[in-house]
Motif scaffolding. Structure first.
Motif, PDB file in Angstrom:
ATOM      1  N   UNK A 204     -23.765 -15.937   4.247  1.00 31.06           N
ATOM      2  CA  UNK A 204     -23.702 -16.910   3.136  1.00 31.06           C
ATOM      3  C   UNK A 204     -22.786 -18.070   3.493  1.00 31.06           C
ATOM      4  N   UNK A 205     -21.526 -17.485   4.100  1.00 30.83           N
ATOM      5  CA  UNK A 205     -20.683 -18.646   4.355  1.00 30.83           C
ATOM      6  C   UNK A 205     -20.976 -19.423   5.869  1.00 30.83           C
ATOM      7  N   UNK A 206     -21.761 -18.702   6.743  1.00 26.17           N
ATOM      8  CA  UNK A 206     -22.206 -19.392   7.802  1.00 26.17           C
ATOM      9  C   UNK A 206     -23.037 -20.381   7.657  1.00 26.17           C
ATOM     10  N   UNK A 207     -23.881 -20.121   6.729  1.00 26.79           N
ATOM     11  CA  UNK A 207     -25.045 -20.936   6.181  1.00 26.79           C
ATOM     12  C   UNK A 207     -24.588 -22.039   5.563  1.00 26.79           C
ATOM     13  N   UNK A 208     -23.666 -21.900   4.496  1.00 21.57           N
ATOM     14  CA  UNK A 208     -23.073 -22.953   3.859  1.00 21.57           C
ATOM     15  C   UNK A 208     -22.189 -24.017   4.562  1.00 21.57           C
ATOM     16  N   UNK A 209     -21.468 -23.411   5.573  1.00 17.46           N
ATOM     17  CA  UNK A 209     -20.941 -23.991   6.646  1.00 17.46           C
ATOM     18  C   UNK A 209     -21.661 -25.259   7.244  1.00 17.46           C
ATOM     19  N   UNK A 210     -22.819 -24.896   7.616  1.00 17.82           N
ATOM     20  CA  UNK A 210     -23.962 -25.850   8.169  1.00 17.82           C
ATOM     21  C   UNK A 210     -24.402 -26.779   7.256  1.00 17.82           C
ATOM     22  N   UNK A 211     -24.398 -26.542   5.734  1.00 16.73           N
ATOM     23  CA  UNK A 211     -24.728 -27.302   4.753  1.00 16.73           C
ATOM     24  C   UNK A 211     -23.442 -28.308   4.653  1.00 16.73           C
ATOM     25  N   UNK A 212     -22.037 -28.144   4.589  1.00 17.91           N
ATOM     26  CA  UNK A 212     -20.958 -28.743   4.632  1.00 17.91           C
ATOM     27  C   UNK A 212     -20.715 -29.725   5.948  1.00 17.91           C
TER      28      UNK A 212
END
Length: 257
Positions: A204-212
């Protein structure tokens, strides 16, 4: 034979994970070695969750049956004495019913992930957070996170080595807060569910970092979820920012500790 619940805090850095291993240090192994200093035939302990190498815990819970009638205070003091110098602490001990189980009685598990945006390398907090250098859009990350809430097939967001029978889970919370600091900006991810799949939070966090960072759009998270394909996941972030922050049961078993 009384059953005891242990509330455990540890730095996961020196360990190959929670689970006992024959050829590498583990948190479970350290605690069981301390228990056998008290009772040589002490059995293995059962934990609420098996954290990976490098993952920390603020409030892991484990259960063990012992022959002696220990007061919670004396047992915690004795274990902490024998755990030194390992970075493991027994914060509290409670006597629990014989049918209580740290894993199977749990109603909710809470994870905290800490990420910092900072240019200079971490020193004091090295190994405690995931550091990135580019700025992150917290609102975009929050929008992406909303697609993950609820009951879904999380095949995309679990390790290919995950041994769970089903990829279906219910995610109750994924809240992201922003904390400005003198040296950068810290982002904290509060993630809650009854149970998790292997590598689910880090995915989750790795994916959301890409969004950010702007490499993904928030709606790309929904597309990845719908794909039910591990290849559709963003990068899995490193373990050092992840903490098992708490485990909830029908009652607060450590309230009187």
């Amino acid at each position: 034979m009384p059953r005891y619940a242990l509330l455990i805090e540890y730095d996961g850095g020196p360990f190959a994970g929670w689970q006992r291993q024959a050829d590498a240090p583990s948190v479970q192994g350290a605690i069981e070695a301390a228990l056998r200093k008290l009772e040589p035939d002490a059995p293995t302990i059962a934990a609420a969750g098996r954290t990976d190498a490098g993952v920390h815990a603020l409030a892991q819970v484990a259960t063990v049956d012992l022959r002696r009638d220990w007061t919670p205070f004396r047992l915690s003091e004795a274990l902490n004495h024998h755990l030194r110098p390992d970075p493991v602490a027994i914060r509290a001990v409670a006597i629990v019913p014989s049918d209580f189980h740290a894993r199977f009685s749990a109603k909710e598990r809470r994870y905290l992930f800490r990420l910092i945006v900072r240019r200079a390398p971490l020193t004091i907090e090295r190994g405690r957070m995931w550091q990135v250098r580019q700025s992150l859009d917290v609102e975009a990350m929050r929008e992406g996170a909303r697609h993950l809430l609820g009951r879904h097939d999380f095949t995309t967001f679990r390790s290919v080595a995950c041994q769970s029978d089903s990829p279906v889970r219910t995610l109750d919370r994924l809240e992201i807060t922003e904390h400005p600091r003198d040296d950068g900006t810290e982002f904290r991810f509060d993630v809650r569910a009854r149970s998790f799949l292997h590598n689910q939070v880090r995915s989750f966090v790795g994916t959301l970092e890409r969004v950010g960072a702007g490499a993904w759009q928030p709606e790309d998270v929904a597309k990845a979820l719908e794909a039910r394909d591990r290849a559709a996941c963003g990068p899995v972030c490193p373990p050092q920012g992840l903490y098992l922050a708490g485990v909830s049961y029908d009652q607060d078993i450590f309230a009187a500790s």
